[in-house]
Scaffold this motif. Structure first.
Motif, mmCIF file in Angstrom:
data_model
loop_
_atom_site.group_PDB
_atom_site.id
_atom_site.type_symbol
_atom_site.label_atom_id
_atom_site.label_comp_id
_atom_site.label_asym_id
_atom_site.label_seq_id
_atom_site.Cartn_x
_atom_site.Cartn_y
_atom_site.Cartn_z
ATOM 1 N N PRO A 75 0.799 -1.230 0.000
ATOM 2 C CA PRO A 75 0.000 0.000 0.000
ATOM 3 C C PRO A 75 0.828 1.275 0.000
ATOM 4 C CG PRO A 75 0.067 -0.948 2.195
ATOM 5 C CD PRO A 75 0.756 -1.931 1.284
ATOM 6 N N TYR A 76 0.274 2.289 -0.664
ATOM 7 C CA TYR A 76 0.845 3.633 -0.610
ATOM 8 C C TYR A 76 0.481 4.287 0.708
ATOM 9 C CZ TYR A 76 1.432 3.007 -5.632
ATOM 10 O OH TYR A 76 1.778 2.532 -6.866
ATOM 11 N N ASN A 77 -0.709 3.995 1.198
ATOM 12 C CA ASN A 77 -1.211 4.533 2.455
ATOM 13 C C ASN A 77 -2.074 3.467 3.131
ATOM 14 O OD1 ASN A 77 -0.160 7.112 2.663
ATOM 15 N ND2 ASN A 77 -1.912 8.132 1.731
ATOM 16 N N HIS A 80 -5.310 1.416 1.471
ATOM 17 C CA HIS A 80 -5.194 1.415 0.005
ATOM 18 C C HIS A 80 -5.866 0.159 -0.544
ATOM 19 C CE1 HIS A 80 -2.192 1.487 -3.642
ATOM 20 N NE2 HIS A 80 -3.437 1.249 -4.033
ATOM 21 N N HIS A 144 -7.297 1.580 -8.327
ATOM 22 C CA HIS A 144 -6.791 1.907 -6.988
ATOM 23 C C HIS A 144 -7.700 2.936 -6.319
ATOM 24 C CE1 HIS A 144 -2.777 0.021 -7.476
ATOM 25 N NE2 HIS A 144 -3.025 0.249 -8.766
ATOM 26 N N VAL A 146 -6.993 5.116 -3.043
ATOM 27 C CA VAL A 146 -5.956 5.415 -2.048
ATOM 28 C C VAL A 146 -6.408 6.573 -1.160
ATOM 29 C CG1 VAL A 146 -3.526 6.032 -1.688
ATOM 30 C CG2 VAL A 146 -4.190 4.742 -3.743
#
Length: 180
Positions: A75-77, A80, A144, A146
């Motif tokens: 995950p980016y954050n 996610h 995605h 996010v």
């Protein structure tokens, strides 16, 4: 580097730089394109395999008739998610009307659920269509979702080149799945 600054000492050993290293060998399969799927489905596609697993093991948050929502393994954050059609298609234009509709409904519902459980200030939503557009698994379309917070691009990823995730994926999946 300014002109005249050497990056290698006379003995051939690199000069230490300012970057800390966070070694993540488990990502090597992702980096080397192993197990990403292929256009003809010849390689085991993770997005085809995930729906065959138990929800917790596959990090599946919710299942619909034509799509499912799954946490991103990288995950980016926190939170996610990806919305993925069950059918192995590579391009958005290949979706049939039912898949396109449910993809949109799941994306909207994902935003509602994430707002309820983690109060993000905004979202990045998108599809990386094709490898050259940044798709890690280009052979199987996925969108995605996010969640973003003011200041989430703090010094750790910007200066420290490290992403801090405050919750384990299994805990995040359980929280979001329960709210779904």
């Amino acid at each position: 580097m300014p002109d005249g600054v050497e990056l290698v000492r006379q003995d051939g050993i690199g000069i230490p730089d300012r970057w800390a290293r966070l070694w993540t060998p488990h990502r090597m399969a992702y980096v080397t394109a192993e197990d990403r799927g292929s256009p003809d489905g010849a390689v085991d596609c993770p997005f085809d395999r995930i729906p065959t697993l138990e929800d917790a093991a596959g990090l599946v948050v919710a299942r619909g008739a034509t799509v499912y929502a799954v946490l991103n393994l990288f995950p980016y954050n926190p939170g996610h998610l990806m919305v993925v059609p069950y059918r192995h298609v590579a391009d958005y234009t290949e979706l049939d009307p039912a898949e396109m509709g449910e993809l949109g409904e799941f994306t909207s519902h994902a935003m509602t659920v994430l707002r309820r459980v983690s109060a993000p200030h905004g979202f990045n939503i998108g599809i990386n269509a094709g490898e050259s557009a940044g798709a890690g698994i280009a052979a199987h379309l996925h969108q995605h979702v996010v969640p973003r917070w003011g200041g989430d691009a703090n010094f750790m990823p910007v200066i420290g080149a490290t992403k801090v995730l405050p919750q384990l994926l299994g805990e995040t999946r359980a929280l979001i799945a329960a709210a779904w």
